[in-house]
Design an enzyme around this catalytic site. Sequence first.
Site, short mmCIF file in Angstrom:
data_model
loop_
_atom_site.label_atom_id
_atom_site.label_comp_id
_atom_site.label_asym_id
_atom_site.label_seq_id
_atom_site.Cartn_x
_atom_site.Cartn_y
_atom_site.Cartn_z
CE LYS A 117 48.25 42.11 44.96
NZ LYS A 117 49.13 42.54 44.20
CG HIS A 124 45.75 51.45 44.05
ND1 HIS A 124 44.72 50.09 44.08
CD2 HIS A 124 47.36 50.76 44.02
CE1 HIS A 124 45.95 49.03 43.18
NE2 HIS A 124 46.82 49.16 43.86
CB SER A 148 46.48 39.09 47.75
OG SER A 148 46.84 39.54 46.33
P1 A3P Z 1 45.91 36.70 44.65
O1 A3P Z 1 47.19 37.29 45.45
O2 A3P Z 1 44.73 36.27 45.78
O3 A3P Z 1 46.21 35.18 43.98
P2 A3P Z 1 45.31 43.06 42.23
O4 A3P Z 1 45.74 43.09 40.94
O5 A3P Z 1 44.71 44.72 42.62
O6 A3P Z 1 47.18 43.97 42.86
O7 A3P Z 1 44.96 42.33 42.54
C1 A3P Z 1 45.92 40.68 42.76
C2 A3P Z 1 45.16 39.88 43.08
O8 A3P Z 1 43.84 39.42 41.58
C3 A3P Z 1 45.61 38.63 42.89
O9 A3P Z 1 45.03 38.12 43.84
C4 A3P Z 1 45.20 37.81 41.61
O10 A3P Z 1 46.40 36.37 41.22
C5 A3P Z 1 44.72 38.54 41.55
N1 A3P Z 1 43.96 37.96 40.22
C6 A3P Z 1 44.25 38.45 38.43
N2 A3P Z 1 43.46 38.27 37.66
C7 A3P Z 1 42.84 37.65 37.59
C8 A3P Z 1 41.97 36.68 37.34
N3 A3P Z 1 42.36 37.15 36.42
N4 A3P Z 1 41.50 35.82 37.36
C9 A3P Z 1 41.29 35.76 38.82
N5 A3P Z 1 42.30 36.41 40.00
C10 A3P Z 1 42.58 37.14 39.36
#
Ligand code: A3P
Length: 298
Positions: free
Chosen positions: A50, A105, A135
């Site tokens: 996240k 991860h 998140s």
């Molecule tokens: P949120 O849940 O706060 O919206 P991961 O990929 O490590 O699982 O992280 C997911 C988080 O990255 C989510 O956060 C997601 O919305 C955010 N995310 C993914 N793509 C993004 C982008 N292009 N710009 C900003 N945040 C992004």
Amino acid sequence: MDQDALDVNNISFEHKGAYFASWLTSKQVIDAIEDMEVREDDVFLVTYPKSGTVWTQQILSLIFNEGHRNGTEQTENIDRMPWIEYNIKNVDFTSRPSPRLFTSHLPHYLMPSGLRSGMGKIVYVCRNPKDVLVSCYYFVNTLAPLKHPVNWETTIELFMAGTVIGGSWFDHIRGWYTHKKDFNILFVTFEEMKKDLRSAVKKICTFVGVNLDEKEIDTVVEKATFKNMKHDPVSNYKFLSEDVVDKSRGDFLRKGIVGDWKNMMTVSQCERFDKVYREKMEDLPIKFVWELNEKPAP
Ligand code: A3P
């Protein structure tokens, strides 16, 4: 222990100090990673869950493929950059052509040992832990095998104890940061990508040794915005199967902002979190950006 905490425990297992999604990997798979072949031009994206993994997957996928995709535009990012510990599509890593891109991860000590002899490159992306926690809360509740929703208070406790999938955020950051000299590694933060995506893309390009012209950089930036990724089927993770996540319970690309923790944490939750954060992180010279005063994309 609360029933919802037990439910979270039931879908994960502990192995060598880290926690994994039990329906997606095994101890044998994780142990075998140490001996995985590493090539000089391999690039590993490493994150605590996240923290902006799928975002950076999109950036790296575009850096390496944009302009010379040869008809691979429909390839999903999970196929371009498979997870080494969650190889859910059973990709044969050995037969992949170089340069290979991988995602993980894992804590530093479970990574392929070849990375410690200077082979390969690691892009490590981190995010302020309060937003990671928020998140995480929404994401865990979309996990298909979770029988009952986990509540916010329980998520905070599990996160601070480090018994969530991904293990302890504090240990992950500390481990990677204090062992940075062992690896060929670039640190990038979610917040710097939000503030200035173009500069972050350029920084990553320089590190991985890919020379893109200004127009190509524009394309990467454009395709890696939250708004565009949300509708891009190769990057929005709607392709994950129903036995991994239940899409009716939420989107992988949820809000994508800095500072959402302010909408979730009470003053006392914040105080408790800050105290633990200080105790565990005080001696590290890492500073996070906790808010950016922005509105979520429509
Ligand atoms: P949120 O849940 O706060 O919206 P991961 O990929 O490590 O699982 O992280 C997911 C988080 O990255 C989510 O956060 C997601 O919305 C955010 N995310 C993914 N793509 C993004 C982008 N292009 N710009 C900003 N945040 C992004």
